[in-house]
Design a protein around this motif. Structure first.
Motif, short mmCIF file in Angstrom:
data_model
loop_
_atom_site.label_atom_id
_atom_site.label_comp_id
_atom_site.label_asym_id
_atom_site.label_seq_id
_atom_site.Cartn_x
_atom_site.Cartn_y
_atom_site.Cartn_z
N PHE A 224 23.69 40.85 3.81
CA PHE A 224 22.46 41.40 3.23
C PHE A 224 21.82 42.42 4.17
N THR A 225 21.16 43.39 3.57
CA THR A 225 20.45 44.41 4.32
C THR A 225 19.32 44.97 3.47
N GLN A 226 18.46 45.76 4.08
CA GLN A 226 17.42 46.43 3.31
C GLN A 226 18.04 47.66 2.67
N PRO A 227 17.72 47.93 1.40
CA PRO A 227 18.30 49.10 0.75
C PRO A 227 17.77 50.37 1.38
N ARG A 228 18.61 51.36 1.42
CA ARG A 228 18.21 52.65 1.98
C ARG A 228 17.75 53.56 0.86
N THR B 220 17.52 40.00 -3.37
CA THR B 220 18.48 41.00 -3.84
C THR B 220 18.29 41.28 -5.32
N GLU B 221 18.09 40.23 -6.11
CA GLU B 221 17.89 40.40 -7.56
C GLU B 221 16.67 41.28 -7.85
N ARG B 222 15.69 41.24 -6.98
CA ARG B 222 14.47 42.01 -7.19
C ARG B 222 14.50 43.38 -6.53
N GLY B 223 15.63 43.71 -5.91
CA GLY B 223 15.79 45.02 -5.29
C GLY B 223 15.13 45.16 -3.94
N ILE B 224 14.68 44.05 -3.36
CA ILE B 224 14.03 44.10 -2.06
C ILE B 224 15.08 44.16 -0.95
N LEU B 225 16.18 43.46 -1.14
CA LEU B 225 17.33 43.52 -0.24
C LEU B 225 18.54 43.99 -1.04
N ALA B 226 19.59 44.33 -0.34
CA ALA B 226 20.85 44.71 -0.98
C ALA B 226 21.97 43.87 -0.36
N GLU B 227 22.93 43.48 -1.18
CA GLU B 227 24.09 42.73 -0.69
C GLU B 227 25.25 43.72 -0.60
N THR B 228 25.54 44.19 0.61
CA THR B 228 26.55 45.23 0.79
C THR B 228 27.96 44.71 0.55
N TYR C 55 9.62 33.74 2.72
CA TYR C 55 10.00 35.09 2.28
C TYR C 55 9.44 36.14 3.23
N GLN C 56 8.22 35.94 3.69
CA GLN C 56 7.62 36.89 4.63
C GLN C 56 8.39 36.87 5.95
N GLN C 57 8.81 35.69 6.39
CA GLN C 57 9.58 35.59 7.63
C GLN C 57 10.93 36.29 7.49
N ILE C 58 11.57 36.10 6.33
CA ILE C 58 12.87 36.75 6.09
C ILE C 58 12.71 38.27 6.12
N LEU C 59 11.68 38.77 5.47
CA LEU C 59 11.46 40.22 5.46
C LEU C 59 11.16 40.74 6.87
N ALA C 60 10.46 39.94 7.68
CA ALA C 60 10.19 40.34 9.06
C ALA C 60 11.49 40.41 9.87
N LEU D 274 20.01 31.36 -0.87
CA LEU D 274 19.39 31.47 -2.19
C LEU D 274 18.18 32.40 -2.16
N LYS D 275 17.40 32.31 -1.12
CA LYS D 275 16.24 33.21 -0.99
C LYS D 275 16.70 34.66 -0.85
N LEU D 276 17.76 34.88 -0.08
CA LEU D 276 18.30 36.23 0.07
C LEU D 276 18.79 36.77 -1.27
N LYS D 277 19.43 35.91 -2.06
CA LYS D 277 19.90 36.33 -3.40
C LYS D 277 18.71 36.69 -4.29
#
Length: 104
Positions: free
Chosen positions: A99-103, A86-94, A43-48, A80-83
């Motif tokens: 996927f992207t970081q929410p603005r 997204t469910e936790r509001g850390i990423l957004a599925e446009t 998860y840390q690698q994905i966020l990086a 699945l990790k990206l989803k």
């Protein structure tokens, strides 16, 4: 008063019931907070990866950025990790699968 007529207070009870029901329907839904993410390095690698990205990414692109073997199992696990993020509001599925970081 005839036996078949409704008592006078029944109208007031129905009115109170309508008001109570309306009030309850207007209350915002309170959902429990999402559980924290596991403290796995993935998860840390994905966020990086998303911190460095300048555009939305697909699961395959995230795998490539993390130098993972491009295999269906790895891509699905990353998706699945990206989803979850997204469910936790850390990423957004446009759009589906993107996927992207929410603005703010």
């Amino acid at each position: 008063m005839p036996r078949w007529s409704a008592p006078l207070h029944s109208c007031a009870c129905r009115s109170a019931f309508r008001i109570t029901r309306k009030t309850l329907l207007e209350l915002p839904d309170q959902q429990p907070p999402a559980p924290p993410l596991p403290d796995y390095p993935a998860y840390q690698q994905i966020l990086a990866v998303f911190a460095r990205a300048d555009a939305p990414l697909r699961a395959r692109q995230v795998c490539e950025a993390m130098d993972m073997e491009i295999a269906p199992n790895n891509i699905n696990n990353t998706r699945l990790k990206l989803k979850r993020l997204t469910e936790r509001g850390i990423l957004a599925e446009t759009e589906p699968g993107l996927f992207t970081q929410p603005r703010p």
